[in-house]
Scaffold this motif. Structure first.
Motif, PDB file in Angstrom:
ATOM      1  N   UNK A 135       2.493  -4.953-147.364  1.00 23.42           N
ATOM      2  CA  UNK A 135       3.107  -4.028-146.570  1.00 23.42           C
ATOM      3  C   UNK A 135       2.383  -3.422-145.490  1.00 23.42           C
ATOM      4  N   UNK A 136       0.682  -3.698-145.605  1.00 26.18           N
ATOM      5  CA  UNK A 136      -0.092  -2.874-145.066  1.00 26.18           C
ATOM      6  C   UNK A 136      -0.079  -1.464-145.148  1.00 26.18           C
ATOM      7  N   UNK A 137       0.135  -1.061-146.287  1.00 29.11           N
ATOM      8  CA  UNK A 137       0.347   0.372-146.751  1.00 29.11           C
ATOM      9  C   UNK A 137      -0.930   0.750-147.820  1.00 29.11           C
ATOM     10  N   UNK A 163      -0.563  -4.714-154.903  1.00 21.68           N
ATOM     11  CA  UNK A 163      -0.400  -6.158-154.199  1.00 21.68           C
ATOM     12  C   UNK A 163       0.721  -6.068-153.206  1.00 21.68           C
ATOM     13  N   UNK A 164       1.853  -5.483-153.622  1.00 22.77           N
ATOM     14  CA  UNK A 164       2.924  -5.112-152.657  1.00 22.77           C
ATOM     15  C   UNK A 164       2.456  -4.188-151.521  1.00 22.77           C
ATOM     16  N   UNK A 175       2.948  -3.027-163.276  1.00 22.13           N
ATOM     17  CA  UNK A 175       1.554  -2.699-163.288  1.00 22.13           C
ATOM     18  C   UNK A 175       1.066  -2.096-162.103  1.00 22.13           C
ATOM     19  N   UNK A 176       0.095  -1.265-162.124  1.00 19.73           N
ATOM     20  CA  UNK A 176      -0.605  -0.871-160.996  1.00 19.73           C
ATOM     21  C   UNK A 176      -1.213  -1.852-160.096  1.00 19.73           C
TER      22      UNK A 176
END
Length: 342
Positions: free
Chosen positions: A128-130, A123-124, A117-118
């Motif tokens: 990763x601070x992305x 969350x991922x 899901x989006x």
């Protein structure tokens, strides 16, 4: 080409690897500019984060002055490559529907990473601070330049029917499938001290086969190599792939015929031919596509170099003197970075 679809080639599990070399998740701050490419810039942090991947690899092989020279060469190549990537992505903005491209790349990435899901993706990315834009920029950088090269260069290398026929005639042996055999084997190994015992076992195995015992049964009981698990079945083999003593016997048989015991340097072999396929010539009609690609490949490097030089000359590029010369010639290849998974 407005509706051309570009698919990502990232491998599963590449989320961390892709962003590590991409300079993602940085705070938006004013920083030093390495190069200007039309209305785009390459920043020092972008450049140094990608260079760090090379430096890690080089430091495992080199040290001292040699490491310094290798690192400088890698830095020069990387900066050229980053400029060419930027030019090719800018070219994609002209000839591709980039919103569709980004949507497809993101969908492929989620599928490869098994992201359901989006919300899970966000969350991922947060971990990763992305941002999502960071990810999209990296996916575009890893996928789009090669697609543009394929479309603008490789696809436009024309190959005539006459050239295809000429190549086929001059490389006819390349289109011949050699004679090949599939057979069953029983292999009984020996050392000097056990040779006569092994010979006796092999002769007993041959007598059992001659009396009608199933080959697979005898192979499973007597053979001492891994093919025994398959009832002794091996192949296909062509000339030159077998021990000479075995090859000369196997290729002389007809399907169903037995030969052996055949003595080699450290074993006795009993063989039964299963199938034999004669030499076959692939007709020109079936070889045409592969020949076209071979000819294109032979011309590709020169065509690519011409194309990239044209891009370099037709666009505004400025490399700040601290980092290199603005008179650089473009590279004629697009290097795959360590860890890019491309």
């Amino acid at each position: 080409m407005r509706h051309r679809t570009v698919r990502t080639r990232l491998l599963p599990g590449l989320l961390l690897a892709a962003v590590a070399a991409g300079g993602l998740g940085r705070a938006e701050i004013l920083e030093e500019i390495v190069a200007k490419v039309n209305n785009s810039i390459i920043t020092r942090s972008q450049f140094e984060e990608r260079l760090a991947v090379y430096q890690q690899q080089l430091s495992r092989k080199y040290s001292g002055d040699e490491l310094g020279l290798k690192t400088q060469a890698a830095a020069d190549d990387l900066l050229r490559n980053m400029i060419m990537e930027t030019l090719l992505v800018q070219r994609a903005d002209v000839i591709l529907e980039m919103e569709k491209v980004r949507k497809n790349l993101l969908a492929d990435f989620k599928k490869q990473q098994k992201i359901e899901s989006d919300e899970e993706l966000d969350r991922l990315l947060k971990e990763q601070k992305m941002t999502r834009q960071d990810l999209l920029d990296t996916l575009v950088r890893l996928s789009v330049p090669q697609e543009i090269v394929n479309y603008e260069v490789r696809r436009k290398i024309s190959v005539s029917d006459k050239e295809i026929k000429k190549y086929y005639d001059e490389h006819r042996r390349d289109f011949v499938k050699p004679e090949r055999v599939v057979f069953r084997e029983i292999v009984i190994l020996f050392e000097d001290a056990t040779k006569e015992e092994a010979r006796a076992r092999a002769e007993a195995a041959r007598r059992a086969l001659d009396s009608g015992t199933d080959f697979g049964e005898v192979a499973g009981r007597e053979s001492e190599v891994s093919s025994k698990e398959r009832g002794g079945l091996v192949g296909p083999f062509t000339h030159g792939e077998l021990r000479p003593e075995v090859e000369s016997q196997v290729f002389s048989l007809q399907p169903g015929q037995l030969a052996g015991p055949i003595e080699s340097s450290r074993a006795f072999h009993i063989v039964r031919l299963e199938t034999k396929e004669g030499e076959e010539v692939t007709p020109l009609s079936e070889a045409q596509d592969s020949i076209t690609e071979k000819i294109r490949d032979s011309r590709f490097k020169e065509s690519l170099e011409t194309y990239l030089k044209g891009l370099w000359q037709e666009n505004y590029i400025y490399v700040f003197p601290k980092f290199g010369s603005s008179e650089w010639k473009p590279t004629d290849t697009l290097e795959v970075e360590p860890g890019s998974g491309s």
